[in-house]
Design an enzyme around this catalytic site. Structure first.
Site, short mmCIF file in Angstrom:
data_model
loop_
_atom_site.label_atom_id
_atom_site.label_comp_id
_atom_site.label_asym_id
_atom_site.label_seq_id
_atom_site.Cartn_x
_atom_site.Cartn_y
_atom_site.Cartn_z
CE LYS A 14 45.56 44.53 -20.61
NZ LYS A 14 44.81 45.81 -20.86
N GLY A 19 40.79 43.23 -19.29
CA GLY A 19 41.15 43.75 -17.97
C GLY A 19 42.03 44.97 -18.06
CD GLU A 33 56.46 46.82 -33.25
OE1 GLU A 33 56.60 48.03 -33.57
OE2 GLU A 33 57.09 45.90 -33.79
CB CYS A 83 52.86 54.16 -32.74
SG CYS A 83 52.46 52.72 -33.71
CD GLU A 142 53.77 57.87 -29.22
OE1 GLU A 142 53.89 57.27 -28.14
OE2 GLU A 142 53.75 57.30 -30.32
P1 NAP Z 1 49.79 51.83 -22.37
O1 NAP Z 1 49.45 52.21 -20.99
O2 NAP Z 1 51.21 51.55 -22.69
O3 NAP Z 1 48.87 50.61 -22.78
C1 NAP Z 1 49.15 49.58 -23.71
C2 NAP Z 1 48.67 48.25 -23.16
O4 NAP Z 1 49.42 47.90 -22.00
C3 NAP Z 1 47.22 48.27 -22.70
O5 NAP Z 1 46.64 47.01 -22.92
C4 NAP Z 1 47.38 48.55 -21.23
O6 NAP Z 1 46.24 48.22 -20.47
C5 NAP Z 1 48.56 47.69 -20.89
N1 NAP Z 1 49.25 48.05 -19.67
C6 NAP Z 1 49.23 49.24 -19.00
N2 NAP Z 1 49.99 49.17 -17.89
C7 NAP Z 1 50.50 47.92 -17.83
C8 NAP Z 1 51.36 47.24 -16.93
N3 NAP Z 1 51.86 47.83 -15.85
N4 NAP Z 1 51.68 45.95 -17.20
C9 NAP Z 1 51.21 45.33 -18.28
N5 NAP Z 1 50.39 45.93 -19.17
C10 NAP Z 1 50.04 47.20 -18.95
O7 NAP Z 1 49.31 52.95 -23.34
P2 NAP Z 1 47.94 53.76 -23.19
O8 NAP Z 1 47.62 54.07 -21.75
O9 NAP Z 1 46.92 53.05 -23.94
O10 NAP Z 1 48.35 55.11 -23.89
C11 NAP Z 1 49.28 56.01 -23.28
C12 NAP Z 1 50.20 56.58 -24.31
O11 NAP Z 1 51.00 55.55 -24.90
C13 NAP Z 1 49.53 57.22 -25.50
O12 NAP Z 1 49.12 58.52 -25.26
C14 NAP Z 1 50.60 57.12 -26.55
O13 NAP Z 1 51.53 58.15 -26.42
C15 NAP Z 1 51.26 55.82 -26.24
N6 NAP Z 1 50.74 54.73 -27.09
C16 NAP Z 1 51.53 54.24 -28.08
C17 NAP Z 1 51.07 53.23 -28.89
C18 NAP Z 1 51.89 52.67 -29.99
O14 NAP Z 1 51.37 51.97 -30.84
N7 NAP Z 1 53.17 52.89 -30.03
C19 NAP Z 1 49.81 52.72 -28.71
C20 NAP Z 1 49.01 53.22 -27.69
C21 NAP Z 1 49.50 54.22 -26.88
P3 NAP Z 1 45.11 49.35 -20.25
O15 NAP Z 1 44.45 49.52 -21.54
O16 NAP Z 1 44.23 48.77 -19.24
O17 NAP Z 1 45.83 50.60 -19.79
#
Ligand code: NAP
Ligand code: MG
Length: 462
Positions: A170, A201, A245, A279, A369
């Protein structure tokens, strides 16, 4: 941009169960560039069934044949390098040269590394009167973010396939097009039907359904700590393995003996690349008080040079989030020396390369972050102070140490609570284990350590 209107399940593109769609937006001009289906629990279930059905055959496939498929996959990715770079530039916004070198280049290297590991790894060992088999853990649910969209997919799918696992992916809703391209590449590489499946999705719907699915054996997640924590709770309740991660707030520690100009310039480049959406970025620069003013001046000048070259952040939502942190930095008393909340362009989700001086360890911008092009420069009194500041967050993903002698930098790095440290600008190594201490995660990706995450042992006694 080319977009499939179905899910890649059991070796073919199939219609989604529901009619909801995700519009993919180019953050450079905010135009819609494609539409993909927004999967539901029904799509996830179909994909997990396909992965389960394919598992016995793939697990029993000799490692040499799995290696051959991964080598073919690497070759397809290499042949489609330009298309990958253009796709990532369109949906993530990173400059094309960075997309070519990093967003396309790194996944090709990682796929190649697992082709080699699959061929050479000892999946069987003798321990006294036992033979220990390293067997695939089963069906993997992979959930990935948008910031290095293909790298994060390959860092999970390649070791999973090398181990003999089957996968349901996903990907992030902001970057589904490169995930579809990857599914095409897997197909072209001759990976058998059902071994790799893609459900596009939204996180709280498709992502959650995948994390909760009772027939998934391992959930491998990259993203925010908040979502990672939820996933770990769901997986824990079902006694399934998880790999996480998560975020970072890494320190770039410049010791007084270092080449200051080099350390500052590389440090700024590290934070600004990919528009700060890394990250492992060194978002806190730690400088000795005697060199502080000079470092601030150098960093401000370096950031200003990035102004014209920097790409947008991934979305309007992310832009707002980053600007909110910049406002908070000002409100809490940090001194803005480059950038700020003013939009550098009229159109698109751009944020100016921003540098804050006089940042103290307890400020929000030094603790959370931000995931945007924002650097905080902190002052330290002595080495003990530097170490306390470096280790003073909930995170522990990466970091850097600069010193005149490598040994001095290594001695400091060994005391840092973090999974990766670059010594005097050491280069990224796709074979070195990558992952976090503390709340930056659980488990490791890349190289042989990344492969073992997808294996479990069975001991036979004689
Ligand atoms: P995120 O919400 O944690 O998304 C990561 C993945 O998880 C996406 O595929 C997301 O889908 C999915 N996801 C979201 N809610 C979920 C749930 N309840 N159950 C299962 N999967 C779920 O991160 P983001 O919204 O992309 O970014 C938010 C913040 O996270 C960023 O501003 C940053 O600080 C941090 N981030 C960190 C990393 C890293 O590599 N450490 C990477 C990205 C973001 P959707 O795409 O549909 O939301
Ligand atoms: Mg999200």
């Amino acid at each position: 941009m080319k977009a499939h209107d179905g899910m890649y399940i059991d070796g073919a593109w199939r219609p989604a169960a529901g009619g909801d769609v995700i519009e993919v937006v180019n953050p450079a001009d905010e135009q819609v560039i494609g539409r993909v289906p927004a999967g539901t629990a029904a799509d996830v279930d179909t994909a997990v069934r396909a992965a389960r059905a394919a598992l016995p055959g793939w697990a029993a496939t000799p490692p040499a044949e799995r290696a051959a498929r991964l080598a073919a996959l690497r070759d397809v990715l290499a042949a489609r390098k330009d298309e990958i770079a253009e796709t990532v530039t369109a949906e993530l916004g990173s400059p094309l040269n960075f997309s070519q070198a990093v967003h396309a280049g790194v996944p090709i290297a990682v796929a190649g590394s697992y082709a080699e590991l699959a061929a050479t790894y000892a999946f069987e060992e003798k321990v006294g009167n036992s033979t220990v088999y390293h067997e695939p853990i089963g069906v993997v649910g992979a959930i990935t973010p948008w910031n290095y969209p293909l790298h994060q997919i390959v860092a999970k799918a390649a070791p999973a396939l090398a181990a003999g696992c089957t996968v349901v992916l996903k990907p992030a809703e902001d970057t589904p097009l490169v995930a579809q391209l990857f599914a095409e590449a897997v197909h072209e590489a001759g990976v058998p039907a059902g071994v790799f499946n893609l459900v596009t999705g939204r996180g709280p719907v498709a992502g959650q359904a995948l994390a909760e699915h009772p027939d998934v054996d391992l959930v491998s997640f990259t993203g925010s700590t908040a979502v990672g924590r939820q996933i770990a709770m769901v997986a824990g309740a079902a006694v399934k393995k998880v790999a996480l991660e998560l975020g970072g707030k890494s320190a770039n520690v410049i010791l007084p003996s270092a080449d200051l100009a080099k350390a500052v310039n590389v440090g700024v480049a590290n934070v600004m690349s990919n528009s700060g959406q890394t990250c492992s970025a060194w978002t806190r620069m730690l400088v000795h008080r005697d060199q502080y003013d000079e470092a601030v001046e150098l960093a401000a000048a370096a950031a200003a040079k990035y102004g014209e070259r920097i790409g947008p952040v991934v979305s309007a939502k992310q832009q707002e989030r980053v600007l909110g942190y910049i406002e908070k930095g000002v409100a809490e008393g940090a001194r803005l020396v480059a950038g700020g909340t003013e939009a550098p362009r009229e159109q698109g989700c751009f944020v100016s390369p921003t540098v804050f001086a006089d940042v103290t360890p307890e400020m929000t911008i030094a603790q959370e972050e931000i995931f945007g092009p924002v650097l905080s420069i902190l002052r330290y009194e002595d080495e003990a102070d530097a170490l306390r500041i470096a280790n003073g967050t909930v995170y522990g993903l990466a970091g850097a140490v600069w010193a005149g002698e490598e040994a001095e930098a290594v001695a400091f790095a060994r005391r840092m609570d973090t999974g990766q440290v670059d010594i005097n600008g050491g280069r990224f190594n796709p074979l070195a284990p990558f992952g976090g201490y503390k709340q930056s995660g659980v488990g490791r990706e890349l190289g042989a350590h990344g492969l073992t995450e997808y294996l479990q042992t069975k001991s036979l006694q004689f």
